[in-house]
Design a protein around this motif. Structure first.
Motif, PDB file in Angstrom:
ATOM      1  N   ASP A 328       0.826  -1.199   0.000  1.00  0.00           N
ATOM      2  CA  ASP A 328       0.000   0.000   0.000  1.00  0.00           C
ATOM      3  C   ASP A 328       0.865   1.256   0.000  1.00  0.00           C
ATOM      4  O   ASP A 328       2.064   1.196  -0.291  1.00  0.00           O
ATOM      5  CB  ASP A 328      -0.979  -0.018   1.179  1.00  0.00           C
ATOM      6  N   GLU A 329       0.286   2.392   0.362  1.00  0.00           N
ATOM      7  CA  GLU A 329       0.989   3.670   0.284  1.00  0.00           C
ATOM      8  C   GLU A 329       2.093   3.805   1.328  1.00  0.00           C
ATOM      9  O   GLU A 329       2.857   4.769   1.302  1.00  0.00           O
ATOM     10  CB  GLU A 329      -0.005   4.832   0.432  1.00  0.00           C
ATOM     11  N   ALA A 354      -3.116  -0.478  -1.976  1.00  0.00           N
ATOM     12  CA  ALA A 354      -3.264   0.692  -2.846  1.00  0.00           C
ATOM     13  C   ALA A 354      -2.438   0.564  -4.119  1.00  0.00           C
ATOM     14  O   ALA A 354      -2.747   1.185  -5.137  1.00  0.00           O
ATOM     15  CB  ALA A 354      -2.878   1.960  -2.082  1.00  0.00           C
ATOM     16  N   LYS A 355      -1.362  -0.234  -4.063  1.00  0.00           N
ATOM     17  CA  LYS A 355      -0.507  -0.435  -5.238  1.00  0.00           C
ATOM     18  C   LYS A 355      -0.848  -1.727  -5.986  1.00  0.00           C
ATOM     19  O   LYS A 355      -0.034  -2.236  -6.766  1.00  0.00           O
ATOM     20  CB  LYS A 355       0.961  -0.497  -4.805  1.00  0.00           C
ATOM     21  N   PRO A 375      -7.974  -4.232  -4.312  1.00  0.00           N
ATOM     22  CA  PRO A 375      -7.170  -3.238  -3.599  1.00  0.00           C
ATOM     23  C   PRO A 375      -7.460  -3.130  -2.104  1.00  0.00           C
ATOM     24  O   PRO A 375      -6.577  -2.781  -1.329  1.00  0.00           O
ATOM     25  CB  PRO A 375      -7.501  -1.927  -4.321  1.00  0.00           C
ATOM     26  N   GLU A 376      -8.677  -3.420  -1.671  1.00  0.00           N
ATOM     27  CA  GLU A 376      -9.015  -3.304  -0.253  1.00  0.00           C
ATOM     28  C   GLU A 376      -8.569  -4.558   0.491  1.00  0.00           C
ATOM     29  O   GLU A 376      -9.077  -5.662   0.231  1.00  0.00           O
ATOM     30  CB  GLU A 376     -10.508  -3.073  -0.075  1.00  0.00           C
ATOM     31  N   GLN A 403       0.085  -3.249   5.593  1.00  0.00           N
ATOM     32  CA  GLN A 403      -0.858  -4.309   5.273  1.00  0.00           C
ATOM     33  C   GLN A 403      -0.784  -5.444   6.294  1.00  0.00           C
ATOM     34  O   GLN A 403      -1.781  -6.061   6.645  1.00  0.00           O
ATOM     35  CB  GLN A 403      -0.593  -4.844   3.868  1.00  0.00           C
TER      36      GLN A 403
END
Length: 420
Positions: A328-329, A354-355, A375-376, A403
């Motif tokens: 993710d971010e 997110a990636k 993504p979630e 994550q």
């Protein structure tokens, strides 16, 4: 009263933060604002001093290993178990153990430290021993050049009052020397490193011309990887240790931890106690940790950069039967993902974070089939739960830190300070 109210307010903030479902650096930030000398005042109580653990990768694992080895020698150890390695994070960890009057019942501090804050923290905590693990390509958006990270570590090493333990096989760190300090080294045998699919992923120094031969011998050297762990030469001894997670990189971390305990404890060091510590050692959270997921287990493999992801993929003994891969971010720039060899995977069931679509594109280029892109992470974990029970009884989660935190919480393990 100097300590009472700042620590009380910090404790209350900590309770509130944990009630929301996790730890927080804010309590440490608060207590440092109210009592700027908090870190120095508390840690100067350690009769056995403070050990700093530095490195691009492996800090949390090695800190965990070293803490357990020190405890096996009868010492009371303070550490920052969640990997919160900035000043406010270390202060938050201290709040969990310090009394309202600033007293801490611990003999030694074993503290993971962020390289960018290491020199600053050395001025507050005055480490007696500094361990430097490696310089690997990490967080270039933050550090820009690996050489800067190496300089941060070696500058910190020079502030040690007694011992420096460094990586013989790291071209930046191996040549480190200081006539005023006891400098010793750890490493892995050249044959093991050569046999590893992608070596140990240490960054190359193209400027100094340093070579491994200039670094001197390693007092602790990994000589073999065994089904149960590793064989480590320690001086004239040969130690068979059980590793809490698989992979040559974990064996090197173990050699680093053992050598650091050896110099920090001096004549009190007992190799039998070190081996016994590893025999009962649990993985550091997220590093080969196994948690229940229904009737099966989720095995967590955490990474934060190309080096850690590659080394963990290389450590797989076979392609996982079921696997979730999520970023993710928390990892802002993942362009490095194109440097990673994913050939140890033959498929990925769920891609998340997110990636997720960037990962999916990279896996598509590598020809690796993907089951679902979700993504979630919460929905992705539900998808993993819904998969048929694997024959291996293991569902593999390859995730970055953020994550991992969410996944652990969803599986009923929100508290990183309590062992699963």
């Amino acid at each position: 009263m100097k300590y009472f109210f700042p620590i009380l307010l910090g404790r209350l903030a900590r309770i509130a933060a944990r009630a929301r479902g996790g730890g927080s650096a804010y309590p440490g930030y608060l207590v440092l604002k109210l009592l700027p000398t908090f870190l120095t005042d508390v840690t100067k109580q350690f009769d056995r001093g403070v050990v700093f653990v530095l490195g691009s990768n492996g800090k949390s694992t090695t800190t965990h290993m070293l803490s357990d080895v020190m405890r096996a020698h009868g010492l009371r150890v303070f550490t920052n178990p969640t990997g919160a390695n900035l000043p406010q994070g270390i202060a938050s960890a201290l709040l969990s153990e310090v009394s309202l009057f600033g007293r801490l019942k611990a003999d030694v501090g074993v503290i993971e430290v962020d390289e960018a804050f290491a020199v600053e923290l050395s001025g507050l905590l005055h480490p007696s021993t500094v361990l430097m693990l490696n310089v690997q390509v990490d967080q270039l958006y933050r550090f820009y050049e690996t050489e800067r990270v190496a300089d941060m570590m070696t500058d910190t090493a020079k502030t040690s009052s007694a011992h420096v333990v460094t990586n013989r096989d790291d071209e930046y760190l191996g040549p480190f020397t200081d006539a005023t300090l006891d400098v010793t080294r750890f490493g892995a045998s050249p044959a093991l490193v050569a046999a590893a699919p992608h070596g140990l992923q240490n960054a190359s120094d193209f400027g100094s011309g340093a070579t491994k031969g200039e670094a001197g011998d390693a007092q602790a050297e990994v000589q073999a990887i065994t089904p149960a762990g590793a064989t480590i030469r320690l001086g004239a001894e040969s130690l068979d240790v059980r590793l809490p997670a698989r992979g040559l990189h974990y064996a090197v971390d173990a050699a680093a931890a053992i050598q650091t305990a050896r110099v920090a404890l001096g004549t009190e060091f007992d190799s039998r106690r070190a081996v016994a510590a590893f025999a009962s050692m649990k993985p550091a959270y997220g590093r080969g940790e196994r948690l229940k997921i229904g009737a099966d287990e989720a095995e967590f493999v955490m990474f934060k950069n190309a080096a850690s992801l590659q080394l963990n993929l290389d450590a797989l003994t076979a392609a996982p039967e079921q696997v979730l891969l999520a970023i993710d971010e928390g990892t802002p720039d993942i362009s490095w993902i194109y440097d990673v060899d994913f050939s140890s995977l033959d498929h990925v069931d769920v891609v998340s974070g997110a990636k997720a679509w960037q990962i999916a594109l990279r896996l598509e280029h590598a020809g690796i089939p993907i089951g679902t892109v979700e993504p979630e992470i919460e929905k992705a974990i539900d998808l993993m739960k819904a998969l048929p029970a694997p024959a291996s009884k293991t569902k593999n989660f390859i995730v970055n830190y953020e994550q991992m935190m969410i996944a652990r919480k969803m599986l009923g393990y929100p508290d990183l300070e309590k062992r699963a």
